[in-house]
Enzyme design. Structure first.
Site, PDB file in Angstrom:
ATOM      1  N   ASN A 167     -10.488  39.103  39.123  1.00  0.00           N
ATOM      2  CA  ASN A 167     -11.460  38.923  38.463  1.00  0.00           C
ATOM      3  C   ASN A 167     -12.172  37.811  38.615  1.00  0.00           C
ATOM      4  OD1 ASN A 167     -13.406  38.968  36.597  1.00  0.00           O
ATOM      5  ND2 ASN A 167     -11.873  38.517  34.835  1.00  0.00           N
ATOM      6  N   LYS A 186     -14.887  36.430  37.594  1.00  0.00           N
ATOM      7  CA  LYS A 186     -15.557  35.787  36.549  1.00  0.00           C
ATOM      8  C   LYS A 186     -16.763  35.364  37.513  1.00  0.00           C
ATOM      9  CE  LYS A 186     -11.308  35.067  34.070  1.00  0.00           C
ATOM     10  NZ  LYS A 186     -10.523  34.579  33.191  1.00  0.00           N
ATOM     11  N   HIS A 199     -13.518  42.820  28.507  1.00  0.00           N
ATOM     12  CA  HIS A 199     -12.649  41.566  29.038  1.00  0.00           C
ATOM     13  C   HIS A 199     -12.717  40.694  27.523  1.00  0.00           C
ATOM     14  CE1 HIS A 199     -11.422  37.766  30.546  1.00  0.00           C
ATOM     15  NE2 HIS A 199     -10.662  38.340  31.391  1.00  0.00           N
ATOM     16  N   GLU A 229     -13.236  37.608  27.140  1.00  0.00           N
ATOM     17  CA  GLU A 229     -14.410  36.616  27.295  1.00  0.00           C
ATOM     18  C   GLU A 229     -15.627  37.309  26.851  1.00  0.00           C
ATOM     19  OE1 GLU A 229     -13.807  35.183  31.403  1.00  0.00           O
ATOM     20  OE2 GLU A 229     -11.822  34.171  30.565  1.00  0.00           O
ATOM     21  N   GLU A 279      -4.097  41.568  28.479  1.00  0.00           N
ATOM     22  CA  GLU A 279      -4.207  40.218  28.656  1.00  0.00           C
ATOM     23  C   GLU A 279      -4.106  39.739  27.606  1.00  0.00           C
ATOM     24  OE1 GLU A 279      -6.526  39.687  32.761  1.00  0.00           O
ATOM     25  OE2 GLU A 279      -7.728  39.884  30.943  1.00  0.00           O
ATOM     26  N   GLY A 319      -6.267  31.604  31.774  1.00  0.00           N
ATOM     27  CA  GLY A 319      -6.837  30.546  32.375  1.00  0.00           C
ATOM     28  C   GLY A 319      -6.150  29.441  31.648  1.00  0.00           C
ATOM     29  N   SER A 343      -2.881  34.129  33.786  1.00  0.00           N
ATOM     30  CA  SER A 343      -2.401  32.943  34.513  1.00  0.00           C
ATOM     31  C   SER A 343      -1.380  33.760  35.587  1.00  0.00           C
ATOM     32  CB  SER A 343      -1.585  32.118  33.675  1.00  0.00           C
ATOM     33  OG  SER A 343      -2.716  31.386  33.023  1.00  0.00           O
TER      34      SER A 343
HETATM   35  P1  PGA Z   1      -6.469  33.968  34.725  1.00  0.00           P
HETATM   36  O1  PGA Z   1      -7.678  35.035  34.418  1.00  0.00           O
HETATM   37  O2  PGA Z   1      -5.587  34.712  35.757  1.00  0.00           O
HETATM   38  O3  PGA Z   1      -7.128  32.942  35.297  1.00  0.00           O
HETATM   39  O4  PGA Z   1      -5.668  33.781  33.468  1.00  0.00           O
HETATM   40  C1  PGA Z   1      -7.220  36.388  34.136  1.00  0.00           C
HETATM   41  C2  PGA Z   1      -8.306  37.124  33.362  1.00  0.00           C
HETATM   42  O5  PGA Z   1      -9.130  36.733  32.643  1.00  0.00           O
HETATM   43  O6  PGA Z   1      -8.479  38.492  33.876  1.00  0.00           O
END
Ligand code: PGA
Length: 251
Positions: free
Chosen positions: A9, A11, A94, A96, A166, A172, A212
Site C-alpha cells: 500500500n 499511500k 483503510h 486512514e 490492521e 506506521g 509495520s
Molecule cells: P505500514 O502501513 O506497513 O507502514 O505500517 C500498513 C498499512 O497502512 O496498510
C-alpha cells in the site's frame, strides 16, 4: 490451501517515474503468481501506466473508490473506470480513510458491493485502536466491523475477498502486533465469517496482517496458522524489501 497474498500500500508516495522504475526492477525478480499473489496499490493517476507494465506476476490495485457508478462527486474514483483500465484489486476501508475521510462501515459495505459489480477484488481493512485493545474489546470491535462491512455479500464473493487485519496502533508506528496477537485476531475474524457463512467460505477467505510489516518480521507472521499474507505500507516502497517479503511468502 490458501495462496498467500502480499500487497504493497504505497499511500501517497512515489511519482510516476519512481513507480515505473520500481515496477521495472521488481518484475525482474518476482516469483510466479502460481505460488503467491503480489500486488501494488498506488495513487490513481498512475494506475493505468502500472497495469500496462505489470508483467506476469505483479497485479495492480487502487487505494479507494466510490460506491456510485458516476455522478457529481468531485475528486472521487469510480469502479467502472478502475475496471476499464485493468486494475484488479482495490483497498477498501483503510483506517486512514476511516479516520481522515470519515468513511463509515455503511459506505464501506456499499463500496465492496460496487467493487464486485465491476469484477474488482476488494482488500477490506479492519482493525482496532490502542484504546480498544487496552480495554479488551478488540474481538468485539473487529467483529462488528466485519459484520457491517460484509452485509449482503454472497459466499462466492466472500471467498474472493481479501481481509486485512490492521491494528491502527501498529500502522506506521514501528509497533508490530506480536505474531500471536495478529493470529488470534485473524482467527476471530475467520470465526465471524464461519458463523455468518459456512466452514468452506471461512477456510477459503484470505486474511492478511498489516501494520509495520518488514523483511525482518514477515517470516514469523506468515508462519502462523491463519495469517495468509500482508498489507504493507512503508516497507513496500523499496524494491529489495518488497521482493524479500514476497519471497518470504513462498512456502
Ligand atoms: P505500514 O502501513 O506497513 O507502514 O505500517 C500498513 C498499512 O497502512 O496498510
Amino acid at each position: 490451501m490458501r495462496k498467500p497474498i502480499i500487497a504493497g500500500n504505497w499511500k501517497m508516495f512515489k511519482t510516476r517515474d519512481e513507480a515505473l522504475q520500481f515496477v521495472y526492477n521488481v518484475n525482474l525478480k518476482l516469483p510466479s503468481n502460481d505460488f503467491v499473489d503480489s500486488v501494488i496499490c498506488a495513487q490513481s493517476p498512475i494506475l493505468r501506466d502500472l497495469v500496462r507494465r505489470q508483467g506476469d506476476s505483479l497485479r495492480i490495485g487502487a487505494q479507494n473508490m466510490h460506491y456510485a457508478d458516476n455522478g457529481a462527486f468531485t475528486g472521487e474514483i469510480s469502479a467502472p473506470l478502475l475496471e476499464n483500465i485493468g486494475v484488479e484489486y482495490v483497498i477498501i476501508g483503510h483506517s486512514e480513510r476511516r479516520a481522515y475521510f470519515n468513511e463509515t462501515d455503511e459506505a464501506i459495505n456499499k463500496k465492496i458491493h460496487q467493487a464486485f459489480r465491476y469484477g474488482l477484488k476488494p482488500i477490506l481493512c479492519v482493525g482496532e485502536s490502542l484504546e480498544t485493545r487496552q480495554s479488551n474489546q478488540t474481538d468485539e470491535f473487529v467483529k462488528n466491523q466485519v459484520v457491517l462491512d460484509l452485509k449482503g455479500l454472497g459466499t462466492e464473493q466472500v471467498k474472493t475477498l481479501v481481509i486485512a487485519y490492521e491494528p491502527i496502533w501498529a500502522i506506521g508506528t514501528g509497533l508490530t502486533a506480536t505474531s500471536t496477537q495478529a493470529n488470534d485476531a485473524i482467527k476471530a475474524i475467520r470465526n465471524v465469517v464461519r458463523d455468518l457463512y459456512d466452514e468452506e467460505t471461512a477456510e477459503e477467505l484470505r486474511i492478511q496482517y498489516g501494520g509495520s510489516v518488514k523483511p525482518g518480521n514477515i517470516k514469523e507472521l506468515l508462519g502462523m496458522s491463519d495469517i495468509d499474507g500482508a498489507l504493507i505500507g512503508g516497507a513496500s516502497l523499496e524494491v529489495e524489501a518488497f521482493i524479500q517479503m514476497v519471497n518470504a511468502a513462498v512456502k
